[in-house]
Write a protein that holds these residues in place. Structure first.
Motif, PDB file in Angstrom:
ATOM      1  N   LYS A  22       0.837  -1.210   0.000  1.00 46.10           N
ATOM      2  CA  LYS A  22       0.000   0.000   0.000  1.00 46.10           C
ATOM      3  C   LYS A  22       0.862   1.247   0.000  1.00 46.10           C
ATOM      4  CE  LYS A  22      -4.089  -1.670   2.402  1.00 46.10           C
ATOM      5  NZ  LYS A  22      -4.912  -1.544   3.613  1.00 46.10           N
ATOM      6  N   ILE A  47       1.046   4.248  -2.834  1.00 48.21           N
ATOM      7  CA  ILE A  47       0.868   5.670  -2.522  1.00 48.21           C
ATOM      8  C   ILE A  47       2.089   6.458  -2.965  1.00 48.21           C
ATOM      9  CG2 ILE A  47       0.591   7.367  -0.668  1.00 48.21           C
ATOM     10  CD1 ILE A  47      -0.968   5.104   0.863  1.00 48.21           C
ATOM     11  N   SER A  99      -5.805  13.242   1.367  1.00 47.64           N
ATOM     12  CA  SER A  99      -5.854  11.798   1.598  1.00 47.64           C
ATOM     13  C   SER A  99      -7.056  11.180   0.897  1.00 47.64           C
ATOM     14  CB  SER A  99      -5.933  11.489   3.094  1.00 47.64           C
ATOM     15  OG  SER A  99      -4.733  11.826   3.739  1.00 47.64           O
ATOM     16  N   ARG A 100      -8.179  11.854   0.961  1.00 46.21           N
ATOM     17  CA  ARG A 100      -9.418  11.343   0.361  1.00 46.21           C
ATOM     18  C   ARG A 100      -9.262  11.156  -1.142  1.00 46.21           C
ATOM     19  NH1 ARG A 100     -13.044  14.542  -1.862  1.00 46.21           N
ATOM     20  NH2 ARG A 100     -12.318  16.350  -0.692  1.00 46.21           N
ATOM     21  N   GLY A 128      -6.865   8.333  -1.958  1.00 47.62           N
ATOM     22  CA  GLY A 128      -7.597   7.092  -1.723  1.00 47.62           C
ATOM     23  C   GLY A 128      -8.551   6.771  -2.857  1.00 47.62           C
ATOM     24  N   LEU A 137      -8.389   3.123  -1.959  1.00 47.55           N
ATOM     25  CA  LEU A 137      -8.091   3.022  -0.526  1.00 47.55           C
ATOM     26  C   LEU A 137      -8.961   4.042   0.198  1.00 47.55           C
ATOM     27  CD1 LEU A 137      -4.180   3.116  -0.719  1.00 47.55           C
ATOM     28  CD2 LEU A 137      -5.583   1.082  -0.353  1.00 47.55           C
ATOM     29  N   SER A 138      -9.137   3.863   1.490  1.00 46.42           N
ATOM     30  CA  SER A 138      -9.852   4.873   2.268  1.00 46.42           C
ATOM     31  C   SER A 138      -8.886   6.008   2.619  1.00 46.42           C
ATOM     32  CB  SER A 138     -10.419   4.261   3.552  1.00 46.42           C
ATOM     33  OG  SER A 138      -9.375   3.967   4.461  1.00 46.42           O
ATOM     34  N   ALA A 139      -9.451   7.166   2.939  1.00 49.84           N
ATOM     35  CA  ALA A 139      -8.626   8.297   3.366  1.00 49.84           C
ATOM     36  C   ALA A 139      -7.834   7.926   4.619  1.00 49.84           C
ATOM     37  CB  ALA A 139      -9.494   9.518   3.627  1.00 49.84           C
ATOM     38  N   GLU A 174      -6.717   4.921   5.429  1.00 51.30           N
ATOM     39  CA  GLU A 174      -5.590   4.070   5.018  1.00 51.30           C
ATOM     40  C   GLU A 174      -4.448   4.908   4.461  1.00 51.30           C
ATOM     41  OE1 GLU A 174      -7.012  -0.164   3.353  1.00 51.30           O
ATOM     42  OE2 GLU A 174      -8.057   1.538   2.430  1.00 51.30           O
ATOM     43  N   VAL A 175      -4.785   5.893   3.653  1.00 54.68           N
ATOM     44  CA  VAL A 175      -3.761   6.768   3.090  1.00 54.68           C
ATOM     45  C   VAL A 175      -3.049   7.517   4.209  1.00 54.68           C
ATOM     46  CG1 VAL A 175      -3.316   8.780   1.620  1.00 54.68           C
ATOM     47  CG2 VAL A 175      -4.932   7.015   0.869  1.00 54.68           C
TER      48      VAL A 175
END
Length: 83
Positions: A18, A22, A38-39, A42, A47-49, A51-52
């Motif tokens: 991951k 990124i 982040s959103r 993602g 990915l979710s915000a 997770e980022v």
């Protein structure tokens, strides 16, 4: 690949899959863009915000030749990324 995070020495080889995804995204876009939410990262990488955001610290501490700085928090964390 191992699920370990970046070591204190910043060895890029210890980044998770991951984190590498990124990092690749940031490298591909850092020439034309400085601020990343982040959103939105993602959304691009499925990915979710959260997770980022949780993986950005490892990227920041890695030997990635990118400067990553947490910049803002409105509607999603914003990161300032420079090469």
């Amino acid at each position: 690949m191992s699920a370990t995070t970046a070591s204190a020495t910043g060895d890029q080889h210890t980044l998770t899959e991951k984190q590498q995804r990124i990092l690749q995204y940031l490298r591909e876009n850092a020439d034309t863009q400085t601020y990343f939410k982040s959103r939105l990262i993602g959304d691009e990488l499925d990915l979710s915000a959260k997770e980022v955001g949780s993986n950005m610290t490892a990227i920041k501490n890695s030997d990635a030749a990118l400067d990553v700085e947490k910049w803002g928090y409105s509607s999603s964390t914003t990161w300032k990324v420079t090469a």
